[in-house]
Write a protein that holds these residues in place. Structure first.
Motif, short mmCIF file in Angstrom:
data_model
loop_
_atom_site.label_atom_id
_atom_site.label_comp_id
_atom_site.label_asym_id
_atom_site.label_seq_id
_atom_site.Cartn_x
_atom_site.Cartn_y
_atom_site.Cartn_z
N ARG A 98 0.85 -1.21 0.08
CA ARG A 98 -0.04 -0.12 0.06
C ARG A 98 0.96 1.31 0.06
O ARG A 98 2.10 1.12 -0.02
CB ARG A 98 -0.89 0.01 1.29
CG ARG A 98 -0.21 -0.10 2.70
CD ARG A 98 -1.15 0.92 3.56
NE ARG A 98 -2.32 0.23 3.86
CZ ARG A 98 -2.43 -0.45 4.88
NH1 ARG A 98 -1.53 -1.34 5.15
NH2 ARG A 98 -3.75 -1.31 5.12
N ALA A 127 -8.89 -4.19 4.99
CA ALA A 127 -7.74 -3.71 4.94
C ALA A 127 -7.12 -4.27 6.00
O ALA A 127 -7.61 -4.52 7.31
CB ALA A 127 -7.70 -2.02 5.40
N THR A 233 -4.36 2.68 7.10
CA THR A 233 -5.67 2.00 7.12
C THR A 233 -6.84 3.05 7.40
O THR A 233 -7.78 3.03 6.30
CB THR A 233 -5.62 1.15 8.22
OG1 THR A 233 -4.76 0.08 8.03
CG2 THR A 233 -7.22 0.54 8.35
#
Ligand SMILES: O=P(O)(O)O[C@@H]1C[C@H](O)[C@@H](CO)O1
Length: 301
Positions: A98, A127, A233
């Motif tokens: 990510r 996530a 997140t």
């Protein structure tokens, strides 16, 4: 001679935003790849947790560097590719790597993949992340369902939804009181019990990073109700919920946060990677079963 200020590349990156048309173009580019099926679920793999992507059936890998306008991963433990494939009968896409705010990416860049996955067809975003433990009843190696979050950067103005709002992405104002899906949390609890995997539940706090927290910051986070702290997140969860997606979040507790001045200096990244490696199999096992247990109705329009 006066010293000339050099161009600040990070500042340029920090201002990057994407129009709806651009996001749509990236989604269409990906959907046109041979073997790619429109995914129903998007899974963001946290630091050291990319192993889940390797277990997909009928895999198609697309490197971030080969996707027009996509950022690239710069952090050890984030491979930098999208992996399309199936878990059971469900087509999914995993982000193996990510983007983080501390890499110098704008909130739009950090959350771009969520909008791309939404336009490719996902209904659920999962996530995962590595996080530091603040709760004296939890232990390193525990898995924690995120029941809520404290998005510190957003409280200071770094919310990914700041700026002009294109209603095609979602509404101008959006409430977060049911951000993490209670329905998915119930499915996860049931799957955890069936697999005999202990699942904690708690509040995830986001520090922008890359510095780990000071002792006083850890104590402050405990005082305001955080159970774990990480560096990701929250932006992705907020953008997903804004887009109408159901959100599920899970933290792997990779280290204890330092609450004692006698401890000396600590940087946890190597420990984060090694705990990710040692607990990776349970994370994989949990998600393979969890995805299969999500009712079809949750994945419909
Ligand atoms: O991508 P996640 O949130 O799992 O990564 C955590 C936060 C930092 O990027 C890194 C610190 O070791 O792990």
């Amino acid at each position: 001679m006066p010293i000339k200020a050099s161009t600040n590349i990070n500042m340029d990156r920090a201002q990057t935003t994407y129009t709806y048309e651009k996001v749509e173009e990236i989604a269409k580019f990906l959907l046109a790849k041979p073997g790619v099926k429109p995914p129903k679920i998007g899974i963001i793999c946290g630091t050291g947790l990319g192993g889940l992507a390797d277990t997909l059936v009928d895999k198609v890998d697309v490197e971030y560097k080969d996707i027009p306008s996509f950022p690239i991963s710069t952090v050890k433990g984030h491979a930098g590719k999208l992996v399309f494939g199936n878990i059971g009968k469900t087509p999914v896409v995993c982000m193996k790597g990510r983007f983080h705010m501390y890499e110098g990416y704008s909130m739009s860049q950090v959350t771009l993949p969520v909008r791309v996955m939404k336009l490719m067809g996902i209904k659920v975003l999962c996530a995962t992340n590595a996080a530091g433990n603040l709760n004296k009843n939890f232990q390193v190696g525990d898995l924690m369902i995120i029941k809520d979050h404290i998005f510190f950067p957003a409280l200071g103005g770094f919310n990914p939804l700041v700026g002009p709002n294109d209603p095609r992405f979602g509404p101008r104002f959006h409430g977060l009181s049911d951000l993490y899906s209670r329905e998915l949390k119930a499915v996860a609890e049931k799957v955890g019990k069936e697999l005999n995997i202990t699942l904690r539940e708690g509040v995830y706090a986001m520090n922008a990073g890359p510095s780990f927290e000071s002792v006083a910051e850890c104590k402050m986070m405990i005082a305001v109700g955080a159970d774990v702290v990480g560096m990701s997140t929250c932006p992705e969860a907020v953008v997903a919920a804004h887009a109408g997606l159901k959100v599920f979040g899970m933290s792997l507790l990779t280290n204890d946060c330092i609450l004692d001045y006698s401890f000396g200096p600590a940087s946890h990244h190597e420990q984060v990677l090694s705990v990710g490696e040692s607990r990776g199999d349970d994370v994989k096992k949990f998600f393979l079963n969890f995805i299969k247990a999500i009712p079809d109705s949750t994945l419909e329009d």
